[in-house]
Every structure is written in structure tokens, then in C-alpha cells.
Design a protein around this motif. Structure first.
Motif, PDB file in Angstrom:
ATOM      1  N   HIS A 101      20.946 -24.919  48.351  1.00 51.31           N
ATOM      2  CA  HIS A 101      22.347 -24.493  48.395  1.00 51.31           C
ATOM      3  C   HIS A 101      22.535 -23.280  47.489  1.00 51.31           C
ATOM      4  O   HIS A 101      23.299 -23.313  46.526  1.00 51.31           O
ATOM      5  CB  HIS A 101      23.255 -25.636  47.954  1.00 51.31           C
ATOM      6  N   PHE A 102      21.840 -22.217  47.797  1.00 52.69           N
ATOM      7  CA  PHE A 102      21.993 -20.973  47.050  1.00 52.69           C
ATOM      8  C   PHE A 102      22.394 -19.868  48.017  1.00 52.69           C
ATOM      9  O   PHE A 102      22.201 -19.974  49.224  1.00 52.69           O
ATOM     10  CB  PHE A 102      20.693 -20.593  46.326  1.00 52.69           C
ATOM     11  N   ARG A 103      22.931 -18.799  47.460  1.00 49.57           N
ATOM     12  CA  ARG A 103      23.346 -17.663  48.276  1.00 49.57           C
ATOM     13  C   ARG A 103      22.232 -16.641  48.394  1.00 49.57           C
ATOM     14  O   ARG A 103      21.217 -16.724  47.708  1.00 49.57           O
ATOM     15  CB  ARG A 103      24.610 -17.033  47.681  1.00 49.57           C
ATOM     16  N   TYR A 104      22.452 -15.665  49.249  1.00 54.71           N
ATOM     17  CA  TYR A 104      21.502 -14.578  49.457  1.00 54.71           C
ATOM     18  C   TYR A 104      21.156 -13.890  48.137  1.00 54.71           C
ATOM     19  O   TYR A 104      22.017 -13.651  47.297  1.00 54.71           O
ATOM     20  CB  TYR A 104      22.099 -13.571  50.427  1.00 54.71           C
ATOM     21  N   GLY A 105      19.890 -13.542  47.966  1.00 57.49           N
ATOM     22  CA  GLY A 105      19.474 -12.781  46.792  1.00 57.49           C
ATOM     23  C   GLY A 105      18.282 -13.364  46.058  1.00 57.49           C
ATOM     24  O   GLY A 105      17.716 -12.717  45.185  1.00 57.49           O
ATOM     25  N   ILE A 106      17.871 -14.577  46.439  1.00 55.16           N
ATOM     26  CA  ILE A 106      16.811 -15.254  45.705  1.00 55.16           C
ATOM     27  C   ILE A 106      15.441 -14.609  45.928  1.00 55.16           C
ATOM     28  O   ILE A 106      14.495 -14.855  45.174  1.00 55.16           O
ATOM     29  CB  ILE A 106      16.785 -16.758  46.090  1.00 55.16           C
ATOM     30  N   HIS A 107      15.329 -13.750  46.923  1.00 59.35           N
ATOM     31  CA  HIS A 107      14.045 -13.112  47.231  1.00 59.35           C
ATOM     32  C   HIS A 107      13.547 -12.239  46.077  1.00 59.35           C
ATOM     33  O   HIS A 107      12.362 -11.936  45.997  1.00 59.35           O
ATOM     34  CB  HIS A 107      14.160 -12.263  48.497  1.00 59.35           C
ATOM     35  N   THR A 175      26.115 -13.199  52.252  1.00 58.78           N
ATOM     36  CA  THR A 175      26.261 -11.945  51.511  1.00 58.78           C
ATOM     37  C   THR A 175      26.021 -12.103  50.015  1.00 58.78           C
ATOM     38  O   THR A 175      25.951 -11.107  49.291  1.00 58.78           O
ATOM     39  CB  THR A 175      27.674 -11.364  51.711  1.00 58.78           C
ATOM     40  N   GLY A 176      25.899 -13.350  49.547  1.00 58.16           N
ATOM     41  CA  GLY A 176      25.707 -13.580  48.123  1.00 58.16           C
ATOM     42  C   GLY A 176      26.987 -13.461  47.322  1.00 58.16           C
ATOM     43  O   GLY A 176      26.946 -13.427  46.086  1.00 58.16           O
ATOM     44  N   LYS A 177      28.134 -13.424  47.982  1.00 58.52           N
ATOM     45  CA  LYS A 177      29.424 -13.208  47.322  1.00 58.52           C
ATOM     46  C   LYS A 177      30.053 -14.547  46.974  1.00 58.52           C
ATOM     47  O   LYS A 177      30.497 -15.292  47.837  1.00 58.52           O
ATOM     48  CB  LYS A 177      30.350 -12.429  48.259  1.00 58.52           C
ATOM     49  N   LYS A 178      30.113 -14.863  45.680  1.00 59.22           N
ATOM     50  CA  LYS A 178      30.637 -16.160  45.251  1.00 59.22           C
ATOM     51  C   LYS A 178      32.154 -16.178  45.240  1.00 59.22           C
ATOM     52  O   LYS A 178      32.779 -17.187  45.586  1.00 59.22           O
ATOM     53  CB  LYS A 178      30.099 -16.524  43.867  1.00 59.22           C
ATOM     54  N   ASP A 179      32.769 -15.115  44.801  1.00 58.13           N
ATOM     55  CA  ASP A 179      34.228 -15.091  44.742  1.00 58.13           C
ATOM     56  C   ASP A 179      34.737 -13.679  45.021  1.00 58.13           C
ATOM     57  O   ASP A 179      33.973 -12.727  45.076  1.00 58.13           O
ATOM     58  CB  ASP A 179      34.738 -15.591  43.377  1.00 58.13           C
ATOM     59  N   GLY A 180      36.043 -13.588  45.218  1.00 60.51           N
ATOM     60  CA  GLY A 180      36.650 -12.296  45.509  1.00 60.51           C
ATOM     61  C   GLY A 180      36.529 -11.909  46.968  1.00 60.51           C
ATOM     62  O   GLY A 180      35.952 -12.634  47.782  1.00 60.51           O
ATOM     63  N   PRO A 181      37.071 -10.749  47.327  1.00 61.92           N
ATOM     64  CA  PRO A 181      37.051 -10.290  48.729  1.00 61.92           C
ATOM     65  C   PRO A 181      35.634 -10.076  49.230  1.00 61.92           C
ATOM     66  O   PRO A 181      34.743  -9.670  48.482  1.00 61.92           O
ATOM     67  CB  PRO A 181      37.826  -8.959  48.675  1.00 61.92           C
ATOM     68  N   LEU A 182      35.425 -10.339  50.504  1.00 61.73           N
ATOM     69  CA  LEU A 182      34.123 -10.145  51.135  1.00 61.73           C
ATOM     70  C   LEU A 182      34.007  -8.738  51.705  1.00 61.73           C
ATOM     71  O   LEU A 182      34.988  -8.173  52.195  1.00 61.73           O
ATOM     72  CB  LEU A 182      33.918 -11.166  52.251  1.00 61.73           C
ATOM     73  N   ASP A 183      32.812  -8.178  51.634  1.00 63.14           N
ATOM     74  CA  ASP A 183      32.507  -6.876  52.226  1.00 63.14           C
ATOM     75  C   ASP A 183      32.083  -7.120  53.677  1.00 63.14           C
ATOM     76  O   ASP A 183      30.966  -7.553  53.939  1.00 63.14           O
ATOM     77  CB  ASP A 183      31.385  -6.200  51.430  1.00 63.14           C
ATOM     78  N   GLU A 184      32.981  -6.858  54.616  1.00 66.57           N
ATOM     79  CA  GLU A 184      32.691  -7.171  56.011  1.00 66.57           C
ATOM     80  C   GLU A 184      31.556  -6.328  56.570  1.00 66.57           C
ATOM     81  O   GLU A 184      30.759  -6.802  57.386  1.00 66.57           O
ATOM     82  CB  GLU A 184      33.956  -7.003  56.859  1.00 66.57           C
ATOM     83  N   ASP A 185      31.456  -5.074  56.150  1.00 66.04           N
ATOM     84  CA  ASP A 185      30.356  -4.232  56.623  1.00 66.04           C
ATOM     85  C   ASP A 185      29.010  -4.822  56.221  1.00 66.04           C
ATOM     86  O   ASP A 185      28.056  -4.836  57.014  1.00 66.04           O
ATOM     87  CB  ASP A 185      30.484  -2.809  56.070  1.00 66.04           C
ATOM     88  N   PHE A 186      28.935  -5.316  54.992  1.00 67.10           N
ATOM     89  CA  PHE A 186      27.676  -5.900  54.523  1.00 67.10           C
ATOM     90  C   PHE A 186      27.394  -7.211  55.237  1.00 67.10           C
ATOM     91  O   PHE A 186      26.242  -7.538  55.521  1.00 67.10           O
ATOM     92  CB  PHE A 186      27.722  -6.118  53.013  1.00 67.10           C
ATOM     93  N   LEU A 187      28.436  -7.972  55.569  1.00 65.50           N
ATOM     94  CA  LEU A 187      28.242  -9.214  56.317  1.00 65.50           C
ATOM     95  C   LEU A 187      27.573  -8.933  57.654  1.00 65.50           C
ATOM     96  O   LEU A 187      26.603  -9.615  58.030  1.00 65.50           O
ATOM     97  CB  LEU A 187      29.581  -9.916  56.544  1.00 65.50           C
ATOM     98  N   TRP A 188      28.056  -7.927  58.394  1.00 60.95           N
ATOM     99  CA  TRP A 188      27.472  -7.648  59.706  1.00 60.95           C
ATOM    100  C   TRP A 188      26.099  -7.016  59.570  1.00 60.95           C
ATOM    101  O   TRP A 188      25.237  -7.199  60.431  1.00 60.95           O
ATOM    102  CB  TRP A 188      28.423  -6.789  60.537  1.00 60.95           C
ATOM    103  N   HIS A 189      25.864  -6.305  58.481  1.00 52.99           N
ATOM    104  CA  HIS A 189      24.498  -5.844  58.200  1.00 52.99           C
ATOM    105  C   HIS A 189      23.572  -7.043  58.029  1.00 52.99           C
ATOM    106  O   HIS A 189      22.462  -7.075  58.578  1.00 52.99           O
ATOM    107  CB  HIS A 189      24.477  -4.997  56.927  1.00 52.99           C
ATOM    108  N   GLN A 190      24.016  -8.032  57.278  1.00 46.70           N
ATOM    109  CA  GLN A 190      23.210  -9.230  57.064  1.00 46.70           C
ATOM    110  C   GLN A 190      22.966  -9.973  58.367  1.00 46.70           C
ATOM    111  O   GLN A 190      21.861 -10.463  58.624  1.00 46.70           O
ATOM    112  CB  GLN A 190      23.902 -10.156  56.053  1.00 46.70           C
ATOM    113  N   ALA A 191      23.994 -10.080  59.190  1.00 45.68           N
ATOM    114  CA  ALA A 191      23.872 -10.814  60.451  1.00 45.68           C
ATOM    115  C   ALA A 191      22.882 -10.151  61.396  1.00 45.68           C
ATOM    116  O   ALA A 191      22.150 -10.837  62.123  1.00 45.68           O
ATOM    117  CB  ALA A 191      25.241 -10.931  61.116  1.00 45.68           C
TER     118      ALA A 191
END
Length: 274
Positions: A101-107, A175-191
Motif C-alpha cells: 500500500h505505497f504510492r508511486y516512487g518506490i523504484h 501519481t504519488g500525490k498524498k495530499d493537495g490538488p492532483l496534477d491531471e497531466d501527470f496522471l495521464w502520463h502515468q496511465a
């Protein structure tokens, strides 16, 4: 901005080697890699499963662990698991698959090409699953109070208690974003680029079977993880609409993933078995 640029640069090389056109079927049996080839692939790559709660992630974790072998799996949900920061270099080299249960970025803790995977579920189904899970085994007084409500009342309490940073939770994990507004451009990049494979929750079993074939592993039954024991729930139309409105990025993400899944699964299997 720098983190986003580095992520895009890091994953570009992996996306470039994927075939431009989808494969229509699994590689022939004679084309599947042997054990040595599979091990070589896993020593160059690291499978990473970002497990958003109640998305069939336990089935994904179990299925991928069976492919690489339990001794090469690190599931951070388990208390017996050694924290990644405490692994020796030799231990780290033997990990082929990380889940939790971790967010993106552990790599960044590993020096290998990361192949991120995740299961994606419609927000309505995910909230229903969470409600039933809490009914099965409430963990605290707050959970217990929710289980005494019907679903239409309970989800509103859950949403209010969680607040805005618990909405669009699947998008936050990607996206690795725990709180605050989400970056939609980065979300679709991730997808489309950052994640090696996103799997609709209702097609997890199919995906695991196909990935096993690509790795040259024999077919086995994919078990369900944490199945609900409580009675099925049918949300009202108003509640379903409200849940989708409170989680618009998760709904758009699920629709996006479902529409592209066949092509993306073909590409993923072809990349593994090449």
C-alpha cells in the motif's frame, strides 16, 4: 517539475521498446523464455505493484508473486517484511517483485528498470467493497459506527471522515500525490507511459494468466484475495452518481484503462516474452 521530468525521461526508454502495434495472441510456446531467460529479465527489471486498497490488489500480488517466486517477493503489507531501507545490497538484488500500500516512487530505492503495475476499479465498486470489508471486520470505533448504517448513509460518513485527500485515491497512488490538488497531466502520463500495465479489476484473473504465459510459467488458478463475506450491496442511483462526482479522476481513469486494456496487455506480454 524536475521530478516529473526525470520520471518521463526514465520511462521513455521502456515505452520505446514496446511494439507499435498490439499483438493478436500470446507468443507461441516455443517462443516463451526458459527459466534462465526469465531470471535474466527479472534481474534487469523490477515488477512494482502499487496496491490501492479494495481494487483486487491481493489477487494481483499473489499472482505476480507466484510468477517470480515467494523468496523474490517483498510485500510491504506484511509485518514480517524487512523495510526496504534495511535491505542489504545482496538482499535487494534478490528482490524481483515489490508490492504494498505505497504510492508511486518506490523504484528510486532500486537500480533496475521499474515495471509498475496496478489494478484499477470503478469508484462505486471500490466504495462498496470497502463498506463490505468494514462490515466483515471493523478495525476501530469509527468503522464499527459505519457498519451500523446502510450503504447510502455510510458512504457519506466515510467520505466526510476521509476528506478531499481520500478522494480519487487511485489517481493519488499512481501519481504519488498524498495530499493537495492532483496534477491531471501527470496522471495521464502515468496511465499511458509511467505504468507498465494497468488492469481493470474485473480482468485481473485474465491478466495474470497472460503474464504467466509470457514469463513461461504454467497455468494455475488465480485465487481471490480478501473476498467479502457480508451480504451484497446495491447502491442507490443517487449514491452511485454522487460517488462518481466525488471521484471524477478515478472514474475517468477506470474508463481510460478499460478501453485500452486489450492492446496494453498484448504489448506488456510481448515485451516480457521478446
Amino acid at each position: 517539475m524536475l521530478g516529473r521530468w526525470l520520471a518521463a525521461r526514465h520511462f521513455r526508454r521502456a515505452s520505446l521498446v514496446r511494439p507499435a502495434e498490439p499483438y493478436s495472441q500470446d507468443p507461441a510456446l516455443s517462443d516463451r523464455p526458459d527459466v534462465a531467460a526469465r531470471t535474466a529479465f527479472l534481474r534487469e527489471h523490477l515488477l512494482i505493484h502499487t496496491h490501492t486498497p479494495k481494487t483486487a490488489g491481493s489477487a494481483v500480488s499473489a499472482g505476480l508473486s507466484a510468477i517470480v517466486g515467494g523468496v523474490h517477493t517483498l510485500d510491504t503489507r506484511f509485518t514480517r517484511a524487512t523495510p526496504i531501507g534495511d535491505l542489504t545490497d545482496a538482499e535487494r538484488d534478490e528482490i524481483f517483485f515489490v508490492s504494498g500500500h505505497f504510492r508511486y516512487g518506490i523504484h528510486t530505492a532500486f537500480d533496475r528498470v521499474p515495471l509498475y503495475l496496478a489494478a484499477i476499479r470503478s469508484p462505486v465498486d471500490r466504495v462498496v467493497s470497502m463498506y463490505r470489508y468494514m462490515q466483515d471486520a471493523p478495525e476501530d470505533e469509527q468503522d464499527l459506527s459505519v457498519t451500523k448504517l446502510d450503504f447510502d448513509e455510510a458512504w457519506r460518513v466515510m467520505d466526510e471522515n476521509g476528506g478531499p485527500d481520500r478522494r480519487d485515491l487511485q489517481a493519488r497512488y499512481l501519481t504519488g500525490k498524498k495530499d493537495g490538488p492532483l496534477d491531471e497531466d501527470f496522471l495521464w502520463h502515468q496511465a499511458d507511459i509511467g505504468y507498465f500495465l494497468l488492469i481493470p479489476q474485473d480482468r485481473v484473473s485474465e491478466a495474470i494468466h497472460r503474464l504467466r504465459a509470457a514469463f513461461g510459467v504454467a497455468w494455475t488458478k488465480v485465487s481471490r484475495g480478501n473476498p467479502s463475506r457480508s451480504a451484497p450491496v446495491e447502491p442507490s442511483k443517487d449514491s452511485s452518481t454522487a460517488i462518481r462526482e466525488r471521484n471524477p479522476l478515478d472514474q475517468a481513469l477506470f474508463d481510460h484503462v478499460a478501453a485500452r486494456f486489450d492492446d496494453n496487455l498484448n504489448r506488456a506480454c510481448a515485451y516480457i516474452a521478446k
